[in-house]
Design a protein around this motif. Sequence first.
Motif, PDB file in Angstrom:
ATOM      1  N   LYS A  26       0.829  -1.103  -0.022  1.00 26.69           N
ATOM      2  CA  LYS A  26      -0.179   0.129  -0.047  1.00 26.69           C
ATOM      3  C   LYS A  26       0.905   1.175   0.003  1.00 26.69           C
ATOM      4  CE  LYS A  26      -1.922  -1.209   3.821  1.00 26.69           C
ATOM      5  NZ  LYS A  26      -1.402  -2.677   3.919  1.00 26.69           N
ATOM      6  N   THR A  54       3.872   1.693  -1.041  1.00 28.00           N
ATOM      7  CA  THR A  54       4.678   1.643  -2.180  1.00 28.00           C
ATOM      8  C   THR A  54       3.787   2.276  -3.179  1.00 28.00           C
ATOM      9  OG1 THR A  54       5.971  -0.421  -1.696  1.00 28.00           O
ATOM     10  CG2 THR A  54       6.118   0.391  -3.739  1.00 28.00           C
ATOM     11  N   SER A 107       3.357  -0.288   9.578  1.00 25.40           N
ATOM     12  CA  SER A 107       4.481  -1.093  10.038  1.00 25.40           C
ATOM     13  C   SER A 107       5.921  -0.694   9.227  1.00 25.40           C
ATOM     14  CB  SER A 107       3.898  -2.373  10.248  1.00 25.40           C
ATOM     15  OG  SER A 107       3.740  -2.825   8.943  1.00 25.40           O
ATOM     16  N   SER A 108       5.694  -0.647   8.163  1.00 25.79           N
ATOM     17  CA  SER A 108       7.185  -0.123   7.524  1.00 25.79           C
ATOM     18  C   SER A 108       6.818   1.224   7.152  1.00 25.79           C
ATOM     19  CB  SER A 108       7.180  -0.858   6.236  1.00 25.79           C
ATOM     20  OG  SER A 108       5.989  -0.966   5.409  1.00 25.79           O
TER      21      SER A 108
HETATM   22  N1  LIG Z   1       7.756  -7.859  -5.625  1.00 26.78           N
HETATM   23  C1  LIG Z   1       7.010  -6.873  -5.424  1.00 26.78           C
HETATM   24  N2  LIG Z   1       7.438  -6.324  -3.939  1.00 26.78           N
HETATM   25  C2  LIG Z   1       6.558  -5.133  -3.990  1.00 26.78           C
HETATM   26  C3  LIG Z   1       5.678  -4.709  -4.645  1.00 26.78           C
HETATM   27  N3  LIG Z   1       5.063  -3.528  -4.140  1.00 26.78           N
HETATM   28  C4  LIG Z   1       5.804  -3.481  -2.827  1.00 26.78           C
HETATM   29  N4  LIG Z   1       6.656  -4.497  -2.481  1.00 26.78           N
HETATM   30  C5  LIG Z   1       7.312  -4.620  -1.592  1.00 26.78           C
HETATM   31  O1  LIG Z   1       6.366  -5.313  -0.444  1.00 26.78           O
HETATM   32  C6  LIG Z   1       7.071  -4.995   0.793  1.00 26.78           C
HETATM   33  C7  LIG Z   1       5.857  -4.136   1.466  1.00 26.78           C
HETATM   34  O2  LIG Z   1       5.675  -2.933   0.876  1.00 26.78           O
HETATM   35  P1  LIG Z   1       4.679  -1.748   1.637  1.00 26.78           P
HETATM   36  O3  LIG Z   1       4.426  -0.638   0.389  1.00 26.78           O
HETATM   37  O4  LIG Z   1       5.362  -1.352   2.739  1.00 26.78           O
HETATM   38  O5  LIG Z   1       3.365  -2.399   1.999  1.00 26.78           O
HETATM   39  P2  LIG Z   1       2.254  -1.851   2.959  1.00 26.78           P
HETATM   40  O6  LIG Z   1       1.231  -2.371   2.432  1.00 26.78           O
HETATM   41  O7  LIG Z   1       2.390  -0.594   2.898  1.00 26.78           O
HETATM   42  O8  LIG Z   1       2.586  -2.438   4.399  1.00 26.78           O
HETATM   43  P3  LIG Z   1       2.045  -2.217   5.812  1.00 26.78           P
HETATM   44  O9  LIG Z   1       1.765  -0.523   5.836  1.00 26.78           O
HETATM   45  O10 LIG Z   1       3.042  -2.628   6.512  1.00 26.78           O
HETATM   46  O11 LIG Z   1       0.809  -3.108   5.899  1.00 26.78           O
HETATM   47  C8  LIG Z   1       8.144  -3.975   0.534  1.00 26.78           C
HETATM   48  O12 LIG Z   1       9.294  -4.779   0.753  1.00 26.78           O
HETATM   49  C9  LIG Z   1       8.000  -3.507  -0.948  1.00 26.78           C
HETATM   50  O13 LIG Z   1       9.209  -3.207  -1.545  1.00 26.78           O
HETATM   51  C10 LIG Z   1       5.620  -5.143  -5.880  1.00 26.78           C
HETATM   52  O14 LIG Z   1       4.734  -4.771  -6.812  1.00 26.78           O
HETATM   53  N5  LIG Z   1       6.314  -6.274  -6.217  1.00 26.78           N
END
Ligand SMILES: Nc1nc2c(ncn2[C@@H]2O[C@H](COP(=O)(O)OP(=O)(O)OP(=O)(O)O)[C@@H](O)[C@H]2O)c(=O)[nH]1
Length: 363
Positions: free
Chosen positions: A69, A71, A95-96
């Motif tokens: 999310k 990213t 969390s990240s």
């Molecule tokens: N392979 C791959 N990895 C991805 C992609 N998008 C994000 N990631 C990876 O997935 C991980 C989590 O990404 P975040 O963007 O922090 O995910 P989030 O949903 O915001 O996580 P929380 O806020 O902790 O719930 C990171 O290591 C990113 O680099 C993608 O399209 N492909």
Amino acid sequence: MDETSARPLTPSLQRLADRFRAGDSLALARCITRVENQTGGFEDLLHALHDGVGRARRIGLTGPPGAGKSTLTAAVARLLRDRGETVGIVAVDPSSPFTGGALLGDRVRMDDLATEPGIFIRSMASRGSHGGLATTTREAADLMDAFGFDHVLLETVGVGQSELEVATNADSTVVVLVPESGDGIQAMKAGLMEVADLFVVNKADRPGADRLKKEIEVVQAIRAGSPMAAAPAHHGVDFTAIALAGSNPADDGDDSGGAPQIPDWEAPVLKCTASTGEGVAELVERLDGHFEWLEKTGMLDEQRRLAAIEHTRRVLERAVQRQAATVWTEWIGDDGQSADQVAGSPYEIARRLARRLGPGSEN
Ligand SMILES: Nc1nc2c(ncn2[C@@H]2O[C@H](COP(=O)(O)OP(=O)(O)OP(=O)(O)O)[C@@H](O)[C@H]2O)c(=O)[nH]1
Ligand SMILES: [Mg+2]
């Protein structure tokens, strides 16, 4: 004093509001902190700045932990900024962290964004949020809106009701899912299917993306009923069938007198690789399309009206809770001895204390 009129701002809050209106982003940050901590006078401040609310487009992004999310939010913000538009971001309890860098996508990094003029990022804690998560998050978004951002993006982990409410406070809600870990099933259980205006199957660079996309589409079709059925549900109405029949089968006998039929919105399922930016341009395009649809159909005003009513209810409840806490503290005393001194049933005592509620008990 006339209870219906707003209280004037204290001199220091007035100075803060003036700096806010002058476009000082440090003042915006201070205002959000006041809201988050419920510091005295924060509602007067929100009231004073309320005139500027209502111009920004609000986009909610929600989904399971780690779905990408942040990213994706960063990539969307980047694209909008490149079009010359300004973006405020509210991230609830990531969390990240946005500013961590290392955990974020390779190409679009949040810490690069954070220092860019025209972009403002704010993280909010979901735990210990006194005023309720949906309420304070909305107020932070309102402040960014009033500050003048063209877009406000709201990221929350879609794990519970209050988190979902954050997303549904937005004009458009994007549900982000990933191929691994059976997200399709999880989404149905968590109520994510209901809130989605758009689905993103993120991490499409990993196996299983097409299968998940199909799964979501099948669930949508089942929820909508067969397109040719006599009474389709509110999504997925087949317009060729409507045109042939000359009336909207979903209208259920209500004669709309030949008013033009408004097409329903069917949430598209898009594939994205947020970490490389692939598919993000299409997402932004579809978000534009959804906003146009909201405007054309009058749904934008209706959604915002309902959200404002709901927000008003929460503000009222928060005020009553605050007053109750004050009355309670006065009664129980610092040493917590009142309970022993006062005889009577809890109901009798509570009723007597409730009579003390009112503007006088506000701090
Ligand atoms: N392979 C791959 N990895 C991805 C992609 N998008 C994000 N990631 C990876 O997935 C991980 C989590 O990404 P975040 O963007 O922090 O995910 P989030 O949903 O915001 O996580 P929380 O806020 O902790 O719930 C990171 O290591 C990113 O680099 C993608 O399209 N492909
Ligand atoms: Mg995140």
